[in-house]
Design an enzyme around this catalytic site. Structure first.
Site, PDB file in Angstrom:
ATOM      1  N   LYS A 197     -19.975 -59.340  51.816  1.00 54.48           N
ATOM      2  CA  LYS A 197     -18.700 -59.707  51.199  1.00 54.48           C
ATOM      3  C   LYS A 197     -18.554 -58.912  49.905  1.00 54.48           C
ATOM      4  CE  LYS A 197     -16.219 -63.551  49.061  1.00 54.48           C
ATOM      5  NZ  LYS A 197     -16.186 -64.998  48.793  1.00 54.48           N
ATOM      6  N   ARG A 207      -6.668 -66.623  46.089  1.00 56.22           N
ATOM      7  CA  ARG A 207      -7.001 -67.347  44.847  1.00 56.22           C
ATOM      8  C   ARG A 207      -5.797 -68.121  44.317  1.00 56.22           C
ATOM      9  NH1 ARG A 207     -10.811 -62.704  42.021  1.00 56.22           N
ATOM     10  NH2 ARG A 207     -12.410 -62.697  43.652  1.00 56.22           N
ATOM     11  N   GLU A 235     -27.309 -56.620  52.471  1.00 60.67           N
ATOM     12  CA  GLU A 235     -26.930 -58.030  52.374  1.00 60.67           C
ATOM     13  C   GLU A 235     -26.859 -58.673  53.762  1.00 60.67           C
ATOM     14  OE1 GLU A 235     -26.384 -59.968  49.770  1.00 60.67           O
ATOM     15  OE2 GLU A 235     -26.376 -58.532  48.126  1.00 60.67           O
ATOM     16  N   LYS A 250     -16.347 -58.666  55.042  1.00 59.40           N
ATOM     17  CA  LYS A 250     -15.145 -59.147  54.361  1.00 59.40           C
ATOM     18  C   LYS A 250     -14.923 -58.369  53.080  1.00 59.40           C
ATOM     19  CE  LYS A 250     -13.445 -63.070  51.862  1.00 59.40           C
ATOM     20  NZ  LYS A 250     -13.794 -64.229  51.110  1.00 59.40           N
ATOM     21  N   TYR A 315      -5.254 -64.854  59.175  1.00 58.59           N
ATOM     22  CA  TYR A 315      -4.063 -65.673  58.957  1.00 58.59           C
ATOM     23  C   TYR A 315      -2.996 -65.415  60.026  1.00 58.59           C
ATOM     24  CZ  TYR A 315      -6.593 -66.286  54.646  1.00 58.59           C
ATOM     25  OH  TYR A 315      -7.587 -66.556  53.750  1.00 58.59           O
TER      26      TYR A 315
HETATM   27  C1  PBG Z   1     -14.435 -67.950  47.755  1.00 58.55           C
HETATM   28  C2  PBG Z   1     -13.714 -67.195  48.822  1.00 58.55           C
HETATM   29  C3  PBG Z   1     -12.777 -66.182  48.629  1.00 58.55           C
HETATM   30  C4  PBG Z   1     -12.281 -65.850  49.883  1.00 58.55           C
HETATM   31  C5  PBG Z   1     -12.942 -66.636  50.826  1.00 58.55           C
HETATM   32  N1  PBG Z   1     -13.847 -67.449  50.143  1.00 58.55           N
HETATM   33  C6  PBG Z   1     -12.258 -65.589  47.374  1.00 58.55           C
HETATM   34  C7  PBG Z   1     -13.179 -65.025  46.408  1.00 58.55           C
HETATM   35  O1  PBG Z   1     -14.333 -64.714  46.696  1.00 58.55           O
HETATM   36  O2  PBG Z   1     -12.713 -64.918  45.278  1.00 58.55           O
HETATM   37  C8  PBG Z   1     -11.218 -64.835  50.137  1.00 58.55           C
HETATM   38  C9  PBG Z   1     -10.405 -64.996  51.363  1.00 58.55           C
HETATM   39  C10 PBG Z   1      -9.119 -64.259  51.394  1.00 58.55           C
HETATM   40  O3  PBG Z   1      -8.749 -63.498  50.465  1.00 58.55           O
HETATM   41  O4  PBG Z   1      -8.404 -64.431  52.386  1.00 58.55           O
HETATM   42  N2  PBG Z   1     -15.809 -67.906  47.764  1.00 58.55           N
HETATM   43 ZN    ZN Z   2     -16.601 -68.963  45.847  1.00 60.13          ZN
END
Ligand code: PBG
Ligand code: ZN
Length: 325
Positions: A197, A207, A235, A250, A315
């Site tokens: 990620k 967010r 990772e 991601k 989505y």
């Molecule tokens: C939080 C989390 C995030 C997303 C999924 N889990 C945001 C971040 O790491 O700030 C992002 C998902 C998206 O943008 O669709 N741990």
């Molecule tokens: Zn988080």
């Protein structure tokens, strides 16, 4: 032999010919819909930066899932948030009466065919918006976060989640969660690691939806750096060794090379998280008349499928029928 005997265009001469060789679209069962659950009843709040997506209370969510389940979508990934006070350690995330803990059994009961997955993190529940508690230097305290994340995962498993998905990018979070699940009798719960990620500029709309922007600093101290792809691949390897059942890349569309490489390196299923920014930028372009919404969405999802994703967290999932007929 070459031109003029060989004519590559012959294979795409007509719709009838093209159809013979077109890869089928990814089936609906590969799609997982990420959802934002809120407290209360009869609540459905449109998320301005994510057209077509809403924050929903559990009752509304159950109604929204009917047409989605009817399309044969594979599952849902739940994100919770709290109306109550946030605190330094995000304890609301493992409240047994929290929204996620209540939504899981309700969805399982109403839609036994949907796989119910839960995001395991603390950022929507901490007062500072980071994915773990802070140490006295203001850094996220890795090992303290792990203990809390394990509690969150166990609370989701106890609610009946099929899959728990830790997204905090703490070292050792997968091992800690796997051990806690085993100790608490949840050895059948699947663990989908947000394994590679990245610290990305594409999470902004999410967010907004989750109200989880850090109040100070950023997430670069824990999420992977796109400038260091080898470390980012480690990772995923690490999470496989720690006991993950499913790996993830991601964001997905800006990281197709990483997705293909993770796919090549592991025999575990690999999920692609088609994140909020990737979804919203297609909407934004379509709204300006700069492209066709459905055509752009289909093309982007075909890319994830082609790069080797076994699961598409997107989505677009509830729009499957509009996109693929
Ligand atoms: C939080 C989390 C995030 C997303 C999924 N889990 C945001 C971040 O790491 O700030 C992002 C998902 C998206 O943008 O669709 N741990
Ligand atoms: Zn988080």
């Amino acid at each position: 032999m070459g031109f003029p005997e060989v004519r590559l265009r012959r294979l795409r001469r007509s719709p009838a010919i093209r159809r013979l060789f077109d890869a089928p679209p990814p089936p609906p069962a590969k799609f997982v819909w990420p959802l934002f659950v809120v407290e209360g009843e009869r609540r459905s709040e449109p998320i301005a930066s994510m057209p077509g997506q809403n924050r929903m209370s559990v009752d509304v969510l159950l109604r929204a899932l009917e047409p989605v389940a009817a399309q044969g979508i594979g599952g849902v990934l739940l994100f919770g948030q709290t109306e109550g006070a946030k605190d330094a350690g995000g304890s609301g995330a493992f409240d047994e009466r929290g929204v996620v803990q209540r939504a899981v059994p309700a969805i399982k009961r109403a839609f036994p065919d949907l796989a119910v997955m839960t995001d395991v993190c603390l950022c929507a529940y901490t007062e500072h918006g980071h994915c773990g508690p802070l140490d006295r230097h203001g850094q996220v305290d890795n090992d303290a976060a792990n203990g809390l994340l394990a509690r969150v995962a166990v609370s989701h498993a106890a609610a009946g989640a099929d899959v728990v998905a830790p997204s905090a990018m703490m070292d050792g979070q997968v091992r800690g969660i796997r051990e806690a699940l085993t100790e608490n009798g949840f050895e059948q719960t699947l663990l989908m690691a947000y394994s590679t990620k990245f610290a990305s500029s594409l999470y902004g709309p999410f967010r907004d939806a989750e109200n989880s922007t850090p109040s100070a600093g950023d997430r670069k101290g824990y999420q992977a750096a796109y400038g260091n792809p080898r470390a980012a691949l480690r990772e995923s390897v690490f999470d496989e060794e720690e006991g993950a059942d499913i790996l993830m890349v991601k964001p997905a569309l800006f990281y197709l090379d990483v997705l293909a490489e993770v796919r090549r390196r592991t025999d575990l299923p690999v999920a692609a998280y088609n994140v909020s920014g990737e979804y919203s930028m297609i909407h934004a372009a379509a709204e300006r008349g700069w492209g066709d919404l459905h055509a752009m969405a289909r093309e982007s999802l075909a890319a994830l499928d082609r790069a080797g994703a076994d699961l598409l967290l997107s989505y677009w999932a509830p729009r499957y029928r509009d996109l693929f007929g």
